[in-house]
Design a protein around this motif. Structure first.
Motif, mmCIF file in Angstrom:
data_model
loop_
_atom_site.group_PDB
_atom_site.id
_atom_site.type_symbol
_atom_site.label_atom_id
_atom_site.label_comp_id
_atom_site.label_asym_id
_atom_site.label_seq_id
_atom_site.Cartn_x
_atom_site.Cartn_y
_atom_site.Cartn_z
ATOM 1 N N PHE A 4 -4.252 5.095 -16.273
ATOM 2 C CA PHE A 4 -5.117 3.970 -16.644
ATOM 3 C C PHE A 4 -4.981 2.802 -15.663
ATOM 4 C CE2 PHE A 4 -3.841 5.991 -20.715
ATOM 5 C CZ PHE A 4 -5.060 6.521 -21.053
ATOM 6 N N SER A 5 -4.976 3.093 -14.392
ATOM 7 C CA SER A 5 -4.777 2.028 -13.405
ATOM 8 C C SER A 5 -5.930 2.016 -12.422
ATOM 9 C CB SER A 5 -3.462 2.238 -12.650
ATOM 10 O OG SER A 5 -3.334 1.286 -11.618
ATOM 11 N N ASN A 6 -6.519 0.835 -12.243
ATOM 12 C CA ASN A 6 -7.591 0.727 -11.257
ATOM 13 C C ASN A 6 -7.035 0.562 -9.845
ATOM 14 O OD1 ASN A 6 -6.604 -1.861 -11.314
ATOM 15 N ND2 ASN A 6 -8.450 -2.794 -12.187
ATOM 16 N N GLN A 7 -5.693 0.621 -9.738
ATOM 17 C CA GLN A 7 -5.074 0.518 -8.422
ATOM 18 C C GLN A 7 -5.005 1.869 -7.717
ATOM 19 O OE1 GLN A 7 -1.851 -1.263 -10.533
ATOM 20 N NE2 GLN A 7 -1.802 -3.029 -9.180
ATOM 21 N N LEU A 8 -5.295 2.950 -8.440
ATOM 22 C CA LEU A 8 -5.226 4.277 -7.852
ATOM 23 C C LEU A 8 -6.561 4.707 -7.272
ATOM 24 C CD1 LEU A 8 -2.672 4.524 -9.981
ATOM 25 C CD2 LEU A 8 -2.842 6.890 -9.261
ATOM 26 N N ILE A 9 -6.495 5.252 -6.061
ATOM 27 C CA ILE A 9 -7.664 5.793 -5.378
ATOM 28 C C ILE A 9 -7.327 7.227 -4.997
ATOM 29 C CG2 ILE A 9 -9.236 5.549 -3.419
ATOM 30 C CD1 ILE A 9 -8.405 2.565 -3.334
ATOM 31 N N TYR A 10 -8.193 8.167 -5.357
ATOM 32 C CA TYR A 10 -7.861 9.582 -5.238
ATOM 33 C C TYR A 10 -8.521 10.257 -4.049
ATOM 34 C CZ TYR A 10 -5.798 9.410 -9.886
ATOM 35 O OH TYR A 10 -4.999 9.108 -10.957
ATOM 36 N N PHE A 11 -7.765 11.202 -3.464
ATOM 37 C CA PHE A 11 -8.270 12.084 -2.418
ATOM 38 C C PHE A 11 -7.706 13.474 -2.673
ATOM 39 C CE2 PHE A 11 -7.951 7.822 -0.708
ATOM 40 C CZ PHE A 11 -9.207 7.630 -0.139
ATOM 41 N N THR B 149 -2.202 -1.347 -3.690
ATOM 42 C CA THR B 149 -3.146 -0.233 -3.633
ATOM 43 C C THR B 149 -2.341 1.054 -3.617
ATOM 44 O OG1 THR B 149 -4.797 -1.493 -2.401
ATOM 45 C CG2 THR B 149 -4.942 0.903 -2.283
ATOM 46 N N TYR B 150 -2.704 1.993 -4.477
ATOM 47 C CA TYR B 150 -1.951 3.246 -4.588
ATOM 48 C C TYR B 150 -2.909 4.405 -4.332
ATOM 49 C CZ TYR B 150 2.125 5.915 -6.214
ATOM 50 O OH TYR B 150 3.229 6.723 -6.289
ATOM 51 N N ILE C 109 0.857 -1.188 0.000
ATOM 52 C CA ILE C 109 0.000 0.000 0.000
ATOM 53 C C ILE C 109 0.889 1.233 0.000
ATOM 54 C CG2 ILE C 109 -1.803 1.286 1.180
ATOM 55 C CD1 ILE C 109 -2.694 -1.321 2.506
ATOM 56 N N ILE C 110 0.696 2.104 -0.985
ATOM 57 C CA ILE C 110 1.449 3.345 -1.096
ATOM 58 C C ILE C 110 0.472 4.506 -1.061
ATOM 59 C CG2 ILE C 110 2.973 4.751 -2.556
ATOM 60 C CD1 ILE C 110 3.994 2.140 -3.787
ATOM 61 N N ILE D 293 4.444 1.837 -10.619
ATOM 62 C CA ILE D 293 3.499 0.753 -10.911
ATOM 63 C C ILE D 293 4.011 -0.122 -12.049
ATOM 64 C CG2 ILE D 293 1.178 0.231 -11.739
ATOM 65 C CD1 ILE D 293 0.232 2.759 -10.231
ATOM 66 N N ASP D 294 4.548 0.492 -13.110
ATOM 67 C CA ASP D 294 5.078 -0.277 -14.242
ATOM 68 C C ASP D 294 6.253 -1.153 -13.814
ATOM 69 O OD1 ASP D 294 3.211 0.781 -15.939
ATOM 70 O OD2 ASP D 294 4.564 2.211 -16.895
ATOM 71 N N GLU D 295 7.150 -0.588 -13.004
ATOM 72 C CA GLU D 295 8.315 -1.355 -12.558
ATOM 73 C C GLU D 295 7.891 -2.464 -11.606
ATOM 74 O OE1 GLU D 295 12.605 -1.889 -12.707
ATOM 75 O OE2 GLU D 295 11.125 -0.815 -13.922
ATOM 76 N N TRP D 296 6.916 -2.191 -10.773
ATOM 77 C CA TRP D 296 6.410 -3.200 -9.823
ATOM 78 C C TRP D 296 5.875 -4.412 -10.593
ATOM 79 C CZ3 TRP D 296 5.287 -1.362 -4.450
ATOM 80 C CH2 TRP D 296 4.931 -2.422 -3.596
ATOM 81 N N LYS D 297 5.159 -4.149 -11.666
ATOM 82 C CA LYS D 297 4.626 -5.253 -12.475
ATOM 83 C C LYS D 297 5.733 -6.158 -12.995
ATOM 84 C CE LYS D 297 0.579 -2.649 -14.093
ATOM 85 N NZ LYS D 297 -0.038 -1.939 -15.247
ATOM 86 N N LYS D 298 6.873 -5.557 -13.334
ATOM 87 C CA LYS D 298 7.979 -6.331 -13.907
ATOM 88 C C LYS D 298 8.720 -7.144 -12.854
ATOM 89 C CE LYS D 298 8.811 -2.711 -17.370
ATOM 90 N NZ LYS D 298 9.759 -1.630 -17.784
ATOM 91 N N ILE D 299 8.931 -6.552 -11.682
ATOM 92 C CA ILE D 299 9.820 -7.199 -10.715
ATOM 93 C C ILE D 299 9.107 -7.987 -9.631
ATOM 94 C CG2 ILE D 299 11.632 -5.486 -11.105
ATOM 95 C CD1 ILE D 299 10.826 -4.100 -8.527
#
Length: 373
Positions: A128-135, A109-110, A78-79, A94-100
């Motif tokens: 374009f990421s459904n992992q992002l939640i905004y405040f 969750t971001y 969680i970030i 997020i892109d690098e996380w997917k790779k490694i």
């Protein structure tokens, strides 16, 4: 924006406003504030550059650190990023996380705390990421999520918070406020009456020299208190520029650090280009660290950005290649890494502070964690 500032002054009790109020309007006014307006601010065609904008290697290196923390079960994936701007850092992480770490990325969750609706829309369009939640604010995050276990990251957030300005003249301490002289914005001086300013000076045993101007980061102190409430267990990563109290004593810093930036040019007068330029100050590292400790955020490491990136293994991201094409993807990626480590690079101007709460995370343990395969 000028009219809004002038109206606020005319409507005030003594026809003046503090620098913190001035900065809050100039930067964050919903309609005309610099950060809120629909215009590019970061990058070549904006007013300033961040490390994330300059090199994707920064976000990649941080992603490797975050993944190490998660894969060794110190924290869940969680970030929470505060002040994410155009979203470049989040995109790279997020892109690098997917790779490694494909085994953990589905749980990532971001959270993004971003006050500017313009920047929020930029992020939504690009990520374009459904992992992002905004405040929009930390307060909104606290009301909806509350305290959490995870990682808090910010890059040049503290330096954009409003500050109070004081100056010593003829042996007396004055607050510097903004008033009108005819139709022109000018500074005016009143004896310090704000008890919070006096408490700050007393708490950190600060002595202001004759003729010295100094910014008091009361909003930063409040922000650290909120971070202490946000984080139940986790790490707080701060990337910013600033000085220790000892460094503030240098004669070159006698006039403080409140400045504007417009089209990558420094503007020394913060009363110019209202709403059209960034306003920023160098943060107080010592009070950030000490206030953090009071709020349960213990210091893990405090390093200049170059040293920090070397510590977390930035050079390990260099890739061997035999191509002679300087524009190949690998060549460009390697140049991106080296650009952060060169003398005179952006890494000369930034420091990285990591604080931890309810974790065993001394710097030596962090280094061992990074080296662990």
């Amino acid at each position: 924006m000028q009219q809004a500032i002038k109206k606020r002054i005319k409507d005030s009790l003594h026809n003046r406003i503090s620098y913190s109020e001035y900065m809050n309007i100039a930067l964050y006014d919903d309609e005309h504030g610099y950060y809120m307006k629909h215009a590019q601010k970061v990058g070549k065609h904006g007013d300033f550059l961040t490390t994330s904008e300059l090199s994707s290697a920064f976000g990649r290196a941080m992603a490797h650190l975050f993944v190490k923390v998660v894969e060794h079960h110190l924290l869940p994936p969680i970030i929470c990023e505060i002040g994410g701007g155009n979203g470049k850092f989040a995109e790279v992480v997020i892109d690098e996380w997917k790779k490694i770490s494909p085994n953990t990325v589905d749980q990532l969750t971001y959270y993004m705390i971003e006050k500017s609706s313009y920047h929020q829309q930029l992020q939504r369009n690009e990520l374009f990421s459904n992992q992002l939640i905004y405040f929009k604010t930390v307060e909104e995050f606290l009301s909806q999520v509350g305290e959490f276990n995870g990682i808090v990251f910010s890059n040049e957030w503290f330096d954009a918070l409003p500050v109070e300005v004081i100056e010593k003249k003829d042996g007396l301490l004055y607050e510097v406020w903004i008033t009108l002289e005819g139709n022109r914005l000018v500074e005016t001086y009143i004896p310090v009456t704000n008890q919070h300013i006096l408490n700050y000076l007393s708490t950190y045993n600060l002595s202001i020299a004759e003729g010295q101007r100094f910014e008091i980061p009361l909003d930063m102190i409040k922000a650290i208190e909120r971070l202490g409430v946000m984080v139940k267990s986790g790490i707080v990563v701060t990337v910013d520029y600033g000085y220790t109290f000892q460094e503030w004593e240098h004669p070159a810093r006698r006039r403080g650090s409140l400045r504007g930036y417009m089209q990558h040019q420094l503007v020394e007068d913060p009363l110019q280009n209202i709403g059209e330029m960034d306003l920023t100050t160098h943060i107080h590292f010592d009070s950030l660290i000490e206030k953090g400790k009071q709020c349960g955020l213990q210091l893990t490491t405090f390093k200049r950005q170059r040293e920090f990136l070397l510590m977390i293994g930035l050079l390990q991201l260099l890739e061997e290649h035999t191509s002679t094409d300087p524009f190949s993807n690998r060549a460009k990626a390697n140049r991106s890494i080296r650009s952060l480590l060169m003398e005179g690079s952006i890494s000369d101007y930034f420091h990285v502070i990591i604080q931890h709460k309810n974790l065993e995370l001394e710097e030596s343990f962090l280094i061992d964690l990074i080296k662990h395969k």
